[in-house]
Design a protein around this motif. Structure first.
Motif, PDB file in Angstrom:
ATOM      1  N   GLN A 242       0.610  -1.233   0.139  1.00 40.89           N
ATOM      2  CA  GLN A 242      -0.072  -0.005   0.036  1.00 40.89           C
ATOM      3  C   GLN A 242       0.819   1.398   0.112  1.00 40.89           C
ATOM      4  O   GLN A 242       1.699   1.175   0.739  1.00 40.89           O
ATOM      5  CB  GLN A 242      -0.910   0.096   1.302  1.00 40.89           C
ATOM      6  N   ALA A 243       0.551   2.295  -0.618  1.00 44.30           N
ATOM      7  CA  ALA A 243       1.163   3.445  -1.041  1.00 44.30           C
ATOM      8  C   ALA A 243       0.899   4.126   0.264  1.00 44.30           C
ATOM      9  O   ALA A 243      -0.351   4.546   0.625  1.00 44.30           O
ATOM     10  CB  ALA A 243       1.047   4.059  -2.246  1.00 44.30           C
ATOM     11  N   THR A 244       2.112   5.055   0.904  1.00 43.33           N
ATOM     12  CA  THR A 244       1.635   5.897   1.786  1.00 43.33           C
ATOM     13  C   THR A 244       1.939   7.347   1.517  1.00 43.33           C
ATOM     14  O   THR A 244       1.346   8.094   2.150  1.00 43.33           O
ATOM     15  CB  THR A 244       2.495   5.641   2.972  1.00 43.33           C
ATOM     16  N   SER A 245       2.658   7.477   0.562  1.00 41.43           N
ATOM     17  CA  SER A 245       3.025   9.172   0.015  1.00 41.43           C
ATOM     18  C   SER A 245       3.613   9.229  -1.241  1.00 41.43           C
ATOM     19  O   SER A 245       4.297   8.219  -1.652  1.00 41.43           O
ATOM     20  CB  SER A 245       4.001   9.828   1.014  1.00 41.43           C
ATOM     21  N   PHE A 246       3.147  10.067  -1.980  1.00 40.09           N
ATOM     22  CA  PHE A 246       3.611  10.416  -3.424  1.00 40.09           C
ATOM     23  C   PHE A 246       4.099  11.923  -3.265  1.00 40.09           C
ATOM     24  O   PHE A 246       3.386  12.626  -2.772  1.00 40.09           O
ATOM     25  CB  PHE A 246       2.600  10.257  -4.361  1.00 40.09           C
ATOM     26  N   VAL A 265      -0.843  14.158  -4.183  1.00 38.11           N
ATOM     27  CA  VAL A 265      -2.047  13.682  -4.741  1.00 38.11           C
ATOM     28  C   VAL A 265      -3.164  14.717  -4.183  1.00 38.11           C
ATOM     29  O   VAL A 265      -4.033  15.224  -4.872  1.00 38.11           O
ATOM     30  CB  VAL A 265      -2.426  12.369  -4.011  1.00 38.11           C
ATOM     31  N   ASN A 266      -3.046  15.241  -3.020  1.00 38.23           N
ATOM     32  CA  ASN A 266      -4.086  16.302  -2.488  1.00 38.23           C
ATOM     33  C   ASN A 266      -3.485  17.795  -2.664  1.00 38.23           C
ATOM     34  O   ASN A 266      -4.124  18.422  -1.973  1.00 38.23           O
ATOM     35  CB  ASN A 266      -4.403  15.889  -0.937  1.00 38.23           C
TER      36      ASN A 266
ATOM     37  N   PRO B 164      -1.857   2.807   8.071  1.00 39.47           N
ATOM     38  CA  PRO B 164      -2.226   4.188   7.471  1.00 39.47           C
ATOM     39  C   PRO B 164      -3.178   4.381   6.251  1.00 39.47           C
ATOM     40  O   PRO B 164      -3.275   3.316   5.627  1.00 39.47           O
ATOM     41  CB  PRO B 164      -0.400   4.434   7.256  1.00 39.47           C
ATOM     42  N   LEU B 165      -2.947   5.735   5.930  1.00 39.07           N
ATOM     43  CA  LEU B 165      -3.943   6.082   4.837  1.00 39.07           C
ATOM     44  C   LEU B 165      -3.267   5.648   3.645  1.00 39.07           C
ATOM     45  O   LEU B 165      -2.042   5.833   3.247  1.00 39.07           O
ATOM     46  CB  LEU B 165      -4.509   7.449   4.936  1.00 39.07           C
ATOM     47  N   VAL B 166      -3.924   5.479   2.405  1.00 41.58           N
ATOM     48  CA  VAL B 166      -3.460   5.460   1.203  1.00 41.58           C
ATOM     49  C   VAL B 166      -3.499   7.302   0.890  1.00 41.58           C
ATOM     50  O   VAL B 166      -4.080   7.762   1.441  1.00 41.58           O
ATOM     51  CB  VAL B 166      -4.455   4.937   0.045  1.00 41.58           C
ATOM     52  N   PRO B 167      -2.342   7.537  -0.177  1.00 42.28           N
ATOM     53  CA  PRO B 167      -2.197   8.991  -0.173  1.00 42.28           C
ATOM     54  C   PRO B 167      -3.333   9.841  -0.386  1.00 42.28           C
ATOM     55  O   PRO B 167      -3.614  10.985  -0.113  1.00 42.28           O
ATOM     56  CB  PRO B 167      -1.017   8.867  -1.195  1.00 42.28           C
ATOM     57  N   ALA B 168      -4.300   9.452  -1.440  1.00 43.12           N
ATOM     58  CA  ALA B 168      -5.434  10.150  -1.857  1.00 43.12           C
ATOM     59  C   ALA B 168      -6.057  10.602  -0.310  1.00 43.12           C
ATOM     60  O   ALA B 168      -6.832  11.403  -0.613  1.00 43.12           O
ATOM     61  CB  ALA B 168      -6.317   9.274  -2.902  1.00 43.12           C
ATOM     62  N   LEU B 169      -6.247   9.749   0.449  1.00 36.37           N
ATOM     63  CA  LEU B 169      -6.983  10.149   1.442  1.00 36.37           C
ATOM     64  C   LEU B 169      -6.349  10.965   2.570  1.00 36.37           C
ATOM     65  O   LEU B 169      -6.909  11.483   3.574  1.00 36.37           O
ATOM     66  CB  LEU B 169      -7.648   8.695   2.423  1.00 36.37           C
ATOM     67  N   ASN B 170      -5.104  11.038   2.407  1.00 36.29           N
ATOM     68  CA  ASN B 170      -4.205  12.064   3.365  1.00 36.29           C
ATOM     69  C   ASN B 170      -4.569  13.449   2.991  1.00 36.29           C
ATOM     70  O   ASN B 170      -3.599  14.003   2.641  1.00 36.29           O
ATOM     71  CB  ASN B 170      -2.977  11.409   2.970  1.00 36.29           C
ATOM     72  N   SER B 171      -5.728  14.023   3.854  1.00 32.20           N
ATOM     73  CA  SER B 171      -5.916  15.294   3.632  1.00 32.20           C
ATOM     74  C   SER B 171      -6.676  15.651   4.779  1.00 32.20           C
ATOM     75  O   SER B 171      -7.456  14.829   5.268  1.00 32.20           O
ATOM     76  CB  SER B 171      -6.510  15.473   2.249  1.00 32.20           C
ATOM     77  N   ASN B 323      -7.971  -3.396   1.811  1.00 31.80           N
ATOM     78  CA  ASN B 323      -7.001  -3.563   1.027  1.00 31.80           C
ATOM     79  C   ASN B 323      -6.704  -5.146   0.982  1.00 31.80           C
ATOM     80  O   ASN B 323      -6.684  -5.736   2.081  1.00 31.80           O
ATOM     81  CB  ASN B 323      -5.737  -2.794   1.477  1.00 31.80           C
TER      82      ASN B 323
END
Lengths: 530, 323
Positions: A242-246, A265-266, B164-171, B323
């Motif tokens: 699972q990706a955690t940051s881009f 991403v955001n 932890p969250l997937v990046p898209a949710l990290n907001s 997941n």
């Protein structure tokens, strides 16, 4: 003419609006069940390929373009016509009622839902009426005093917020729709893959996008000028994959000045009126090929990812290989162009034959290549995918798979049967960006905020009227809730009580003879006859 | 290593608390069902336990048992115990979410499992708030809690390990959007229950006997229920609207468009339209209240489709279920 008028009345009636609203909800459902062309054109083609006969009918009924279909548009346009037809007269009525003073008290107050009789009189009718008006105003009613044949009437009204909110809500809804429409007319959107490296950048014009969707009123000259490139890209992953940051560091140049910024991403990059979004990423293998004449060429080819573990697939083509060599081994054209059908696994699985990456990070990378020799068919002028080997050339016998498939680690090279060499130098990251401009966005946002404000007003506001009739015989009160308001009785009682407390300046209460009829308000009379 | 240990401990702690919380809620429902048995054998039903009693007793007949002081006291006590048990369930659920938040180091609403936990928690809390403000609505308790149990059971089926969250949710929008939507969902849950009970009660009052209608034999009067249903929906609808708008703002910054007809977006649109239809229908005198209330049920149905069907059968950008 009368048909038209009747039709219009029907259309603007609440029932029709409700039916349309219901239809709108139902009509939206197929869009979630069937693939939609605007979102995933590939899935639509796939669906059409697997269900050709049903698919054709579905397509004819625009079920793959639900939200731009004739029938969906018809429903919402009718709904909005109906809305406008209903709103405009209501707005007019509301504005007049806001400008006008509250209407005069009805003849018989005891007929109102709330009624009280036998309130104390100050002695002077005019003074009492003024005091009652003050009382209502203190409670934020719009109040007025009228002189009648036998005394005075006081009318108060409150809760205009409800209708104001209601109208605001619906007009805001219209605003949102206009915003959406203007976005699709004047907005544009381009998607493209950007490989890391200054020389791999691009500039904002139609030709440089892989996909470009302009609004129907957009001219190529309207596009703002800027250029973008990817400096580097970092992604981190859990062990599960699972990706955690881009994080993508991008360099840009706009109006002659350059800059750099990290894009996530955001966290889109806003460049003038355009916004750049990071949508996806993958690896672009760098492959060096030395043909049999000894000429060396290097290609950086973004491989499209096929799963969450970033298994990539693509074609590394060398159309300029063996230029000048005529070799009819591979077909009558005598060309000896070279292409490799490739799969890239950032982490090779324990069982290589699975053919899919085991982790998205490059822990144990492997590039699988299947060499093809012959005529790549690029001269035909037909558009073809740069991510796939041209199957037509293969079936025409112009392009041939040669030798064994290769599996290369970074830095490794392999010899091909014709003596040429292919070398896998490593990879560069690529990102998929979407560059968009939507001029309707602000309007939609403002509309949405006003919509909520209006909604709150319309649900919280409660329209009600209070009347007093002051005559020489006494004071009478009546209340009319104009909407469902459970607290009205309590409010009315408290107003009546307060009206009863404030006696004249000399403190002398003039109690008129109480009326005999029952007010019909539970507790209404009881309060007064304490 | 320490993280993993802490994580394991939290998970254990969480599992225990979750089981306890669920048991609390189940026990509450079970006791509700026990109450009428005691009540009818003693020939009495309490004032406070009408709804719970209605569920099983009224199948036997329409006869309204006479009030008896003894039975009244028992079911009064059981009613109070039921409320307390709900409160225990709520506390346990809060603990669950807190431990999960600690384990994952983030707000605990990043996947369907967590979303359902939050939704049911809000449902339970708003139910307690309703009880505080309107004790007369207590008979709704059986339906509310059974719905909570069903949803929690469903949540158990889609259990996902804390992570932890997937990046898209990290907001920051995760907190705003999901909180409002889950809150709206929780309040709508109470509204849904009240709508169902109103429809049953309405049928009962218009003389329909027999299976579904008789269940509402001891529910509050139909028009009181109807008003309550409307109030709850009128409260939840702006929340839902705000939630959807926040989602759109977030979508703009994450996916580059505020509205893209993603399956989740489609179904929230459908939900919103149904609830808007309900509020409009209710404000229209020519539409019967019963008909209007069916629209509210449709709204809830769409909400549930959005939770379960959309997450598992449609692929879209909102595919965070697990997941």
């Amino acid at each position: 003419m009368s048909i038209l008028r009747n039709g219009w009345r029907q259309l603007t009636s609440m029932r029709t609006a409700l039916v349309l609203l219901f239809l709108l909800a139902l009509a939206a459902i197929p869009g979630s069940v069937l693939p939609q062309r605007r979102i995933s054109p590939a899935k639509v083609s796939e669906y059409l390929a697997t269900n050709p006969s049903a698919g054709r009918w579905l397509d004819r009924m625009q079920l793959f373009d639900v939200y731009s279909s004739v029938w969906f548009s018809a429903i919402y346009l009718l709904l909005f016509v109906s809305l406008v037809g209903c709103l405009v007269p209501r707005l007019r009525t509301h504005v007049t009622s806001l400008l006008r003073v509250p209407p005069d008290a009805p003849k018989r107050l005891e007929r109102l839902p709330a009624h009280a009789d036998g309130l104390p009189h100050d002695g002077d009718s005019a003074a009492t009426a003024r005091r009652l008006r003050r009382l209502l105003r203190a409670r934020r009613f719009r109040a007025t005093v009228r002189e009648s044949d036998d005394g005075f009437t006081v009318s108060g009204e409150k809760g205009y917020l409800k209708e104001t909110g209601n109208l605001l809500f619906h007009f805001a809804l219209l605003g949102v729709l206009i915003g959406v429409a203007s976005g699709s007319l004047f907005g544009w959107q381009g998607n493209r893959i950007v490989v890391a490296g200054a020389e791999q950048g691009f500039c904002n014009n139609r030709q440089q996008y892989d996909e470009f969707t302009p609004g129907s009123r957009v001219d190529d000259a309207d596009l703002p000028r800027f250029c973008l490139s990817l400096v580097d890209f970092h992604a981190s992953y859990l062990d599960s994959g699972q990706a955690t940051s881009f994080r993508a560091r991008m360099a840009y140049e706009i109006d002659g000045r350059g800059g750099g910024r990290s894009v996530g991403v955001n966290n889109p990059l806003r460049l003038g009126e355009a916004t750049v979004y990071l949508l996806g990423h993958g690896y672009a293998p760098v492959v060096r090929y030395t043909d049999r004449t000894g000429r060396t060429q290097t290609q950086v080819v973004p491989f499209l990812t096929t799963d969450n573990f970033l298994t990539g697939s693509g074609v590394v083509a060398f159309p300029d290989a063996n230029i000048g060599v005529v070799d009819t081994t591979y077909g009558p054209t005598g060309k000896a162009q070279v292409a490799f059908e490739g799969t890239y696994l950032p982490t090779v699985p324990d069982n290589v034959h699975v053919g899919r990456s085991a982790h998205p990070a490059e822990r144990n990378p492997r590039l699988m290549l299947r060499p093809y020799f012959g005529d790549l068919g690029l001269d035909a002028g037909e558009p073809q995918s740069v991510y796939e080997i041209n199957q037509r050339q293969i079936s025409a016998g112009l392009l041939h798979s040669v030798g064994e498939p290769l599996a290369l680690k970074p830095g490794e090279s392999a010899k091909l049967p014709d003596g040429s060499t292919v070398e896998f130098l490593g990879t560069r990251p690529w990102i998929a960006v979407s560059v968009r401009h939507d001029p309707g966005e602000e309007l939609v946002l403002v509309g949405a905020v006003l919509l909520v404000v209006g909604l709150l007003g319309s649900l919280a506001g409660r329209r009600r009227r209070i009347f007093f009739r002051v005559t020489a015989e006494g004071v009478e009160a009546g209340g009319l809730p104009r909407t469902d308001y459970s607290g009205f009785t309590a409010e009315f009682e408290s107003i009546v009580q307060e009206a009863g407390r404030g006696a004249g300046p000399d403190g002398e209460l003039v109690r008129p003879a109480a009326g005999d009829h029952d007010s019909g308000v539970p507790g209404g009379d009881a309060v007064l006859r304490r | 290593m320490i993280t993993i240990l802490a994580y394991l401990a939290a998970m254990l702690c969480y599992a225990a608390e979750y089981a306890f919380g669920a048991r609390g809620v189940v026990a509450r429902a079970a006791q509700r069902e026990l109450a009428p048995v005691g009540g009818s054998s003693g020939g009495a039903a309490s004032v406070d336990d009408r709804g719970g009693a209605a569920a099983s007793v009224d199948d036997l007949g329409d006869e309204v048992p006479a009030e008896g002081p003894g039975g009244s006291k028992i079911s009064e006590r059981i009613g109070t115990a039921a409320v307390l048990l709900t409160a225990v369930g709520v506390v346990a659920q809060i603990a669950t979410l807190v431990t999960r938040a600690v384990a994952a180091g983030r707000v605990p609403w990043g996947n369907l499992y967590e979303f359902l936990l939050v939704l049911t928690l809000v449902g339970a809390i708003s139910w307690l708030v309703v009880l505080r403000l309107r004790p007369a609505m207590r008979p709704l308790g059986l339906l509310v809690t059974s719905l909570l149990v069903v949803l929690l059971g469903a949540a158990g089926m889609v259990y996902t390990q804390a992570g932890p969250l997937v990046p898209a949710l990290n907001s920051a929008w995760l907190r705003i959007h999901v909180t409002t939507v889950a809150t709206a969902g929780g309040v709508l849950l109470v509204g849904f229950v009240s709508a169902v009970l109103y429809l049953l009660r309405e049928g009962y009052e218009s003389g329909k006997a027999g299976f579904p209608w008789a269940l509402a034999g001891r529910a509050p009067a139909a028009d009181a229920l109807e008003r309550f249903t409307f109030r709850v929906h009128a409260f939840a609808f702006p929340l839902l609207t705000v939630g959807i708008i926040c989602g759109a703002i977030w979508a703009e910054s994450a996916w580059g468009r505020y509205w893209g007809w993603d399956p989740k977006e489609i179904w929230s649109f459908i939900t919103w339209v149904f609830y808007a239809g309900y509020l409009h229908a209710r404000a229209t005198p020519s539409v019967r209240r019963r008909v209007a209330t069916y629209l509210a049920l449709l709204g809830w149905t769409a909400l549930m489709v959005n939770q379960f069907i959309v997450n598992y059968f449609f692929t879209g950008l909102h595919s965070y279920a697990g997941n």
